[in-house]
Design an enzyme around this catalytic site. Structure first.
Site, PDB file in Angstrom:
ATOM      1  CG  HIS A 155      -1.995   0.923   1.329  1.00 27.53           C
ATOM      2  ND1 HIS A 155      -1.820   2.290   1.344  1.00 27.53           N
ATOM      3  CD2 HIS A 155      -3.338   0.734   1.424  1.00 27.53           C
ATOM      4  CE1 HIS A 155      -2.991   2.889   1.452  1.00 27.53           C
ATOM      5  NE2 HIS A 155      -3.921   1.977   1.490  1.00 27.53           N
ATOM      6  CD  GLU A 255      -3.321   1.332  -2.026  1.00 28.46           C
ATOM      7  OE1 GLU A 255      -3.973   0.321  -1.703  1.00 28.46           O
ATOM      8  OE2 GLU A 255      -3.750   2.493  -1.845  1.00 28.46           O
TER       9      GLU A 255
HETATM   10  O1  TA6 Z   1      -6.062   1.723  -0.486  1.00 27.13           O
HETATM   11  C1  TA6 Z   1      -7.162   2.553  -0.389  1.00 27.13           C
HETATM   12  C2  TA6 Z   1      -7.851   2.336   0.938  1.00 27.13           C
HETATM   13  O2  TA6 Z   1      -8.492   1.089   0.982  1.00 27.13           O
HETATM   14  C3  TA6 Z   1      -8.805   3.494   1.136  1.00 27.13           C
HETATM   15  O3  TA6 Z   1     -10.157   3.057   1.111  1.00 27.13           O
HETATM   16  C4  TA6 Z   1      -8.405   4.084   2.493  1.00 27.13           C
HETATM   17  O4  TA6 Z   1      -9.162   3.486   3.510  1.00 27.13           O
HETATM   18  C5  TA6 Z   1      -6.937   3.702   2.545  1.00 27.13           C
HETATM   19  O5  TA6 Z   1      -6.910   2.379   2.023  1.00 27.13           O
HETATM   20  C6  TA6 Z   1      -6.294   3.836   3.895  1.00 27.13           C
HETATM   21  O6  TA6 Z   1      -6.738   2.824   4.740  1.00 27.13           O
HETATM   22  P1  TA6 Z   1      -6.242   2.871   6.291  1.00 27.13           P
HETATM   23  O7  TA6 Z   1      -6.885   1.677   6.934  1.00 27.13           O
HETATM   24  O8  TA6 Z   1      -4.745   2.782   6.261  1.00 27.13           O
HETATM   25  O9  TA6 Z   1      -6.706   4.187   6.833  1.00 27.13           O
END
Ligand code: TA6
Length: 286
Positions: A155, A255
């Site tokens: 991510h 990601e």
């Molecule tokens: O990768 C995108 C995502 O799934 C978004 O929906 C947002 O929630 C982001 O990840 C961050 O997630 P987190 O749990 O690290 O706040």
């Protein structure tokens, strides 16, 4: 050189220095949160309000989403993005390579907590090669006697000069799911970001290009047929306690993943490797 360091609150991380680059990897989550190659800008964004506390995911760097991406498909009470990023991983190998890069591997195996969330035996290993380029791979082995479904993502929060300067290539004519409004669309041109987006692109090009003014970063993806692109934009930035209101202006998440229909079913003893190699090119403006 690899040193084990500890913040005053006991949070532990590895600091890597070699002739090509330096990096920092938290033991929690095998979470690389800093990488800078010599003569190049820092690759990754990390919030200056990020938590470096046990049990809290770090806002920035490369969170490891494992063994599912996003919300758990059957039980929304389970932690978003799985438990990999909040569990303590173990350093299992380290090597200074002849080319001057540093190879490091950290491993996570089941414990009472993970089994309470996900009743499967596994061996998850994060492999890093820190050099002129950054090579990151999540390798998962099914050590159980039954198959399991694996979702995952690297991510990665990329530092950019300003989101207005960013164009992303590698998604043209690809299907994507916009999770903000549950629509399925096709990307008609290069991707620019001028609002909140939270998209899962299916079957993107194997090489994604992040063009930021005169800077170019390429992302070489293997073991993945789904790439998420996320920027929270103004309102979401304000809502996130560990992000400044203006945070959205200087990062984009790209990601490399196994998400939605790209999740993998691993049979007993089967291994899956999800990998991204980040290469920074282009002229760095002062
Ligand atoms: O990768 C995108 C995502 O799934 C978004 O929906 C947002 O929630 C982001 O990840 C961050 O997630 P987190 O749990 O690290 O706040």
């Amino acid at each position: 050189m690899i040193e084990l360091k500890t913040f005053p609150n006991g949070f532990r991380y590895l600091e890597i220095h070699n002739p090509h680059a330096h990096a920092k990897i938290a033991l929690q989550g095998a979470h690389l949160f800093e990488y800078k190659a010599k003569g190049k800008p820092a690759l990754l964004w990390c919030s200056d309000k990020a938590h470096f506390e046990s049990g809290k995911a770090i806002r920035g760097g490369i969170p490891v989403c494992f063994p599912w991406f996003g919300k758990h498909k059957d039980d929304a009470t389970l932690p978003q993005h799985g438990f990999g990023r909040t569990q303590e991983w173990t350093l299992v190998s380290q090597e200074e390579q002849a080319d001057g890069s540093t190879s490091i591997s950290l491993q996570l195996t089941p414990n009472a907590h993970t089994l309470s969330l996900w009743p499967f035996k596994f061996e998850a290993t994060m492999h890093f090669s820190v050099g002129e380029r950054l090579d990151v791979a999540l390798e998962v082995k099914n050590t159980d006697s039954k198959p399991f479904e694996l979702g995952a993502a690297l991510h990665t929060y990329f530092l950019v000069s300003n989101i207005d300067n960013v164009s992303l290539y590698g998604f043209k004519d690809k299907v994507y799911y916009e999770t903000l409004n549950n629509t399925k669309e096709i990307q008609k041109s290069e991707l620019i970001i001028d609002k909140e987006i939270d998209r899962v692109y299916m079957n993107p090009e194997k090489t994604i290009i992040l063009q930021d003014d005169t800077r170019k970063t390429t992302i070489e993806q293997t073991g993945s047929n789904s790439t998420i692109v996320w920027n929270p934009w103004t309102e979401k930035s304000k809502q996130l306690a560990d992000m400044n209101d203006e945070g959205y202006k200087t990062f984009v998440c790209i990601e490399t993943a196994n998400a939605l229909e790209d999740v993998r079913v691993l049979q007993p003893l089967q291994v899956h490797r999800l990998q991204a190699v980040y290469v920074q090119e282009g002229i760095v403006k002062n």
